[in-house]
Design a protein around this motif. Structure first.
Motif, PDB file in Angstrom:
ATOM      1  N   PRO A 270     -49.498  56.609 -42.485  1.00  0.00           N
ATOM      2  CA  PRO A 270     -49.853  57.977 -42.103  1.00  0.00           C
ATOM      3  C   PRO A 270     -49.536  58.997 -43.188  1.00  0.00           C
ATOM      4  N   GLY A 271     -48.530  58.776 -43.999  1.00  0.00           N
ATOM      5  CA  GLY A 271     -48.207  59.771 -45.010  1.00  0.00           C
ATOM      6  C   GLY A 271     -47.240  59.206 -46.017  1.00  0.00           C
ATOM      7  N   ASP A 272     -46.915  60.003 -47.037  1.00  0.00           N
ATOM      8  CA  ASP A 272     -46.085  59.517 -48.131  1.00  0.00           C
ATOM      9  C   ASP A 272     -44.686  59.088 -47.683  1.00  0.00           C
ATOM     10  N   ASP A 273     -44.126  59.788 -46.685  1.00  0.00           N
ATOM     11  CA  ASP A 273     -42.744  59.491 -46.299  1.00  0.00           C
ATOM     12  C   ASP A 273     -42.595  58.127 -45.648  1.00  0.00           C
ATOM     13  N   THR A 274     -43.723  57.533 -45.214  1.00  0.00           N
ATOM     14  CA  THR A 274     -43.651  56.216 -44.585  1.00  0.00           C
ATOM     15  C   THR A 274     -43.198  55.144 -45.571  1.00  0.00           C
ATOM     16  N   GLN A 275     -43.464  55.397 -46.849  1.00  0.00           N
ATOM     17  CA  GLN A 275     -43.100  54.427 -47.882  1.00  0.00           C
ATOM     18  C   GLN A 275     -41.633  54.017 -47.794  1.00  0.00           C
ATOM     19  N   SER A 276     -40.778  55.013 -47.642  1.00  0.00           N
ATOM     20  CA  SER A 276     -39.355  54.698 -47.633  1.00  0.00           C
ATOM     21  C   SER A 276     -38.971  53.904 -46.386  1.00  0.00           C
ATOM     22  N   SER A 277     -39.648  54.172 -45.249  1.00  0.00           N
ATOM     23  CA  SER A 277     -39.325  53.398 -44.040  1.00  0.00           C
ATOM     24  C   SER A 277     -39.727  51.941 -44.223  1.00  0.00           C
ATOM     25  N   VAL A 278     -40.889  51.734 -44.854  1.00  0.00           N
ATOM     26  CA  VAL A 278     -41.328  50.358 -45.082  1.00  0.00           C
ATOM     27  C   VAL A 278     -40.322  49.657 -45.988  1.00  0.00           C
ATOM     28  N   TYR A 279     -39.924  50.385 -47.042  1.00  0.00           N
ATOM     29  CA  TYR A 279     -38.958  49.800 -47.976  1.00  0.00           C
ATOM     30  C   TYR A 279     -37.656  49.448 -47.263  1.00  0.00           C
ATOM     31  N   ALA A 280     -37.180  50.372 -46.452  1.00  0.00           N
ATOM     32  CA  ALA A 280     -35.914  50.159 -45.738  1.00  0.00           C
ATOM     33  C   ALA A 280     -36.033  48.966 -44.790  1.00  0.00           C
ATOM     34  N   TRP A 281     -37.191  48.847 -44.166  1.00  0.00           N
ATOM     35  CA  TRP A 281     -37.386  47.771 -43.189  1.00  0.00           C
ATOM     36  C   TRP A 281     -37.349  46.410 -43.885  1.00  0.00           C
ATOM     37  N   ILE A 282     -38.005  46.297 -45.014  1.00  0.00           N
ATOM     38  CA  ILE A 282     -38.041  45.039 -45.746  1.00  0.00           C
ATOM     39  C   ILE A 282     -36.661  44.696 -46.276  1.00  0.00           C
ATOM     40  N   ARG A 283     -35.951  45.714 -46.733  1.00  0.00           N
ATOM     41  CA  ARG A 283     -34.617  45.509 -47.272  1.00  0.00           C
ATOM     42  C   ARG A 283     -33.653  45.030 -46.179  1.00  0.00           C
ATOM     43  N   ALA A 284     -33.857  45.580 -45.005  1.00  0.00           N
ATOM     44  CA  ALA A 284     -33.005  45.201 -43.878  1.00  0.00           C
ATOM     45  C   ALA A 284     -33.162  43.725 -43.530  1.00  0.00           C
ATOM     46  N   ARG A 285     -34.370  43.191 -43.820  1.00  0.00           N
ATOM     47  CA  ARG A 285     -34.584  41.764 -43.544  1.00  0.00           C
ATOM     48  C   ARG A 285     -33.980  40.901 -44.646  1.00  0.00           C
TER      49      ARG A 285
END
Lengths: 341, 238
Positions: A270-285
């Motif tokens: 949806p927007g640029d700020d989603t990038q960091s959430s995706v990154y955080a999610w992958i890192r959490a795994r």
């Protein structure tokens, strides 16, 4: 001086090369005139420079009309034709002297203009060489010198960098930017980076018609579609459904496993700020993220979309698929991820 | 207009006089006319310019198309014509400039034949300068017509060889037509005679200065230059 192209039509026999085009070039502007080969770029420029006559419509330069004041316009205009034709059997000096004579530049002024032109075009040392013995890069500079010798208010450059090597191209671009500071400049090209690098505004012509007209930012905004994030990471199971649920607004466009075992995902975000959430999610795994970048619309994509007749409403068509060539489009995230593991 | 035409002409002569082929053509011209003259003097023991005046139109047939063939066709071929036409020059000035350059070279070549005149003055007595001067004037005017035809031929194509052959063929018609006078119907005799370039030249070499001959040469020159201009301008509308 402002250039106004008004309803210009040019036929070659039964072939319509330019079909009723309108656009303006404002004073002091660098305009990129873009189009695939055979779209009518050179034809339009040839009408402007008085080499051809319009079939219908007209071009006005300041308050002069191309049909009635062709010579007066040519007097104020510098033109570098496509393929840069030159008198190869003359020396650079003789050639420039001839141009100055025709343009009615008196001798004392010629000496001054010659010094200025030779130093700004980097022709020092070859002034008394025959043009035929010069390399392609130097010949291009001679073409430039001829076009700017009389310090014209308008400069028309038809594919000025075609056939040059990358260093020469950069040098010519620098020259164009320098010249564009105090002149109205039209630059035709089919190379996007070039136009993006030097032009204030862009007109795209396709099959004789204007397909787009605006600043680079205008065009990018106009053709930008849904933002797309591309990423590659190592995981046994990418858990796509979980990811889509966890992060709001994303959806998977494509997902595939590469031969080396990495997963390659394309996500609509949806927007640029989603990038960091995706990154955080992958890192959490605890997965290793190899690459992550936001695909952007590039001029090349827009150009392709317009000129290839990809008329489908899908905005992402404009997104350059092979965007690896355009460095500003790729936001490399691999090193960050690599440090994480 | 003349100022610009002269600038174009100066460029042409400068380039031509720097090319080897130009000197070969001039040398051939002088060799042939010189041979005709000397055979007259040393074989027939006659010291006159008549043979030279009769030989030159034939030599012109090859000599002038060879000079003019490249004038426009090469510019078209190399694309430099676009450069020239987008300078503040119009097509008339370009054609006129090329014409003046070609004519100047023809006159230069003719000037070398003055050595024959000097020979005659040294060998003979009571040299009648009238017909000789008229003859030279006639040769210059005939050269003008040939140059105009050559430039017209050159403006039609971007191939020098085609320009040469076209120019040669058009000239050949004007040249040969008087040889077929006996085939022409009586009513047309005057017309055929008027068309023939040699007929007018002969009158001048006999020392006749008639406005009709001037008119003939000048009309043909202007006509072919005009045709060349039209051929160039046609690019704008085609």
């Amino acid at each position: 001086m402002m250039i106004e192209i008004d309803g210009l039509v040019k036929d070659y026999g039964s072939l319509r090369a330019v079909d009723n085009i309108h656009f303006q070039v404002r004073e002091g502007e660098i305009l990129g005139f873009l189009g695939p080969n055979g779209a009518g770029k050179s034809t339009t420029l040839r009408v402007l420079t008085g080499y051809l006559s319009p079939t219908a419509g007209t071009i006005r330069v300041g308050d002069m009309d191309i049909r009635r004041h062709s010579r007066a316009i040519r007097q104020r205009l510098g033109y570098l034709p496509e393929h840069n034709p030159l008198y190869t059997d003359m020396t650079v000096y003789d050639f420039l002297f001839f141009c100055a004579e025709v343009r009615g530049i008196p001798l004392h002024r010629f000496r001054r203009e010659l010094d200025r032109t030779v130093s700004s075009c980097g022709l020092t040392g070859v002034v008394h060489r025959k043009i035929g013995t010069l390399s392609k890069g130097y010949r291009q500079r001679v073409g430039f010198a001829q076009a700017i010798l009389h310090d014209p208010q308008i400069l028309v450059l038809d594919e000025p960098t075609s056939g040059l090597d990358p260093n020469q191209i950069l040098e010519i671009r620098r020259l164009i930017r320098e010249l564009g500071r105090d002149k109205t400049l039209i630059l035709s090209s089919h190379i996007m980076q070039e136009v993006q690098a030097v032009c204030d505004r862009i007109v795209i012509i396709d099959r004789g018609c204007i397909a787009a007209d605006g600043t680079t930012e205008d065009l990018l905004r106009q053709y930008e579609g849904v933002p797309v994030l591309e990423l590659e990471f190592f995981a046994d199971d990418p858990m796509l459904d979980a990811m889509c649920e966890a992060i709001e607004g994303i959806s998977v466009r494509t997902a595939q496993q590469l031969p080396d075992g990495a997963w390659k995902l394309c996500l609509n975000i949806p927007g640029d700020d989603t990038q960091s959430s995706v990154y955080a999610w992958i890192r959490a795994r605890g997965w290793v993220l190899r690459e992550m970048y936001r695909r952007r619309v590039t001029l090349e994509g827009i150009f392709r979309r317009i000129t290839m007749g990809e008329a489908s409403g899908e905005a992402s068509n404009a997104i350059e698929e092979a965007s690896g060539e355009t460095p500003d489009a790729a936001e490399e995230a691999s090193d960050t991820a690599g440090g994480d593991s | 207009m003349i100022r610009n035409a002269l600038i174009v002409a100066r460029r042409e002569t400068r380039v031509l006089t720097h090319s080897l082929s130009f000197y070969i053509v001039i040398a051939a011209f002088l060799l042939i006319t010189g041979f005709a003259f000397s055979s007259e003097v040393f074989v027939r023991m006659q010291a006159n310019m008549g043979t030279m005046f009769n030989t030159v139109p034939t030599v012109y047939l090859f000599f002038i198309p060879a000079i003019t063939m490249s004038l426009i066709s090469r510019e078209k071929n190399a694309g430099t014509f676009e450069l020239l036409a987008t300078l503040p020059l119009d097509d008339t000035e370009i054609v006129l400039g090329k014409f003046l350059a070609a004519l100047q070279l023809v006159v230069t070549a003719l000037m070398f034949t003055l050595i024959q005149l000097v020979t005659i003055v040294l060998l003979g007595h009571n040299v009648d300068f009238g017909p000789i001067l008229c003859g030279y004037l006639g040769l210059i005017m005939l050269g003008g017509v040939y140059c105009a035809v050559g430039i017209f031929a050159s403006s039609l194509t971007d191939n020098q060889i085609i320009a040469f052959i076209t120019g040669f063929l058009i000239l050949f018609v004007f040249f040969i037509i008087s040889r077929f006078m006996h085939l022409a119907p009586v009513e047309l005799l005057n017309v055929v005679q008027y068309i023939s370039a040699l007929h007018h030249l002969e009158r001048m070499t006999r020392g006749v200065l008639d406005t009709r001959d001037f008119l003939y040469f000048i009309t043909l020159t202007v006509l072919f230059l005009r045709l060349a201009i039209i051929a160039l301008e046609s690019r704008k509308w085609k």
